[in-house]
Design an enzyme around this catalytic site. Structure first.
Site, short mmCIF file in Angstrom:
data_model
loop_
_atom_site.label_atom_id
_atom_site.label_comp_id
_atom_site.label_asym_id
_atom_site.label_seq_id
_atom_site.Cartn_x
_atom_site.Cartn_y
_atom_site.Cartn_z
N ASP A 1 0.53 -1.21 0.04
CA ASP A 1 -0.04 0.10 0.05
C ASP A 1 0.76 1.27 -0.08
O ASP A 1 0.39 2.14 0.72
CB ASP A 1 -1.00 0.12 1.28
N ASP B 1 -4.95 -0.70 -1.89
CA ASP B 1 -5.70 -0.55 -1.51
C ASP B 1 -6.98 0.10 -2.51
O ASP B 1 -6.49 0.91 -3.11
CB ASP B 1 -5.99 0.61 -0.25
N HIS C 1 -10.94 0.81 -2.87
CA HIS C 1 -12.33 1.02 -2.42
C HIS C 1 -13.09 1.59 -3.34
O HIS C 1 -12.93 2.74 -3.82
CB HIS C 1 -12.31 1.82 -0.90
N HIS D 1 -17.50 3.20 0.64
CA HIS D 1 -17.30 2.11 1.21
C HIS D 1 -17.59 1.77 2.69
O HIS D 1 -17.61 2.96 3.31
CB HIS D 1 -15.66 1.74 1.00
N HIS E 1 -10.56 7.05 1.51
CA HIS E 1 -9.32 7.31 1.13
C HIS E 1 -8.98 5.93 -0.10
O HIS E 1 -9.87 4.85 -0.13
CB HIS E 1 -8.26 6.77 2.17
N LYS F 1 -7.15 -4.89 -2.79
CA LYS F 1 -7.69 -5.21 -1.76
C LYS F 1 -8.88 -4.13 -1.38
O LYS F 1 -8.61 -3.10 -1.57
CB LYS F 1 -7.13 -5.61 -0.65
N CYS G 1 -1.86 -2.96 7.68
CA CYS G 1 -1.93 -3.97 6.51
C CYS G 1 -0.56 -4.89 6.62
O CYS G 1 -0.66 -5.91 6.25
CB CYS G 1 -2.07 -3.03 5.10
#
Length: 199
Positions: A10, A48, A50, A54, A83, A108, A153
């Site tokens: 990330d 990441d 999203h 989310h 984010h 993810k 993470c």
């Protein structure tokens, strides 16, 4: 190093200074990670990713603020500022990260109702990302983690790597933590207890 893989977690604009969920000094690890990328035969990135609105975003929950906790069907969930929204500049890898050598990118957090910290599982702890199978198919036995954030993470990914039977190292100088309510010390302890090697 044919059996070894570097997993860069990330390193995205929103987790670096100026981003929506900036980790303090997050950008300072990038030169270290770039050198690591050149050393490893196998490089994997997580991202990441999203959707807007989310369920882990505080803005999705009326009257809630970032860093509060709410119950979800899979357990307590920390709420975050919006984010790493799909397609946004914040979701892109940091411009200084030399990531093009990566042979796999694991996205993810793209399921609307489940957050995801680990590179191996969504936060329900049952929905896999497919990373474990990929590593086994490539006959990789050792994984080294770097990235953001140490206590979320990175830590969850390292713990799951050990659970899957991989040898896992975390390069602490190539990570930075959020340290929300003492989370950094807690997760460093959890990793040591599980057999993750902290370097």
């Amino acid at each position: 190093m044919a059996k070894d893989a570097l997993i860069v977690v990330d390193v995205q604009n929103d987790f670096c200074p100026g981003g929506a969920l900036a980790v303090e000094e997050g950008h300072q690890i990038i030169p270290i990670i770039n050198k690591l990328i050149m050393r490893f035969d196998h490089v994997i990135l997580t991202q990441d990713w999203h959707p807007a609105g989310h369920s882990s975003f505080a803005s999705t929950h009326s009257g809630k603020a970032p860093f509060e906790t709410v119950p979800m069907f899979y357990g307590d969930q920390t709420l975050w500022p919006d984010h790493c929204v799909q397609g946004s500049v914040g979701a892109e890898f940091h411009t200084e990260l030399e990531w093009t050598k990566a042979e796999l990118i694991i996205r993810k957090g793209f399921r609307h109702h489940i957050d995801s910290y680990s590179a191996f599982y969504e936060n329900d702890r049952t929905t896999p990302t497919g990373l474990a199978g990929y590593l086994r198919d490539r006959q990789i036995t050792n994984v080294t983690f770097a990235g953001l954030a140490t206590d979320y993470c990175v830590a969850y990914s390292a713990l799951d790597a050990v659970e899957h039977g991989f040898a896992a190292d975390v390069l602490l100088d190539a990570c930075r933590g959020i340290n929300l309510g003492g989370s950094l010390a807690t997760m460093l302890g959890e990793m040591r207890k599980a057999g993750v090697t902290l370097i």
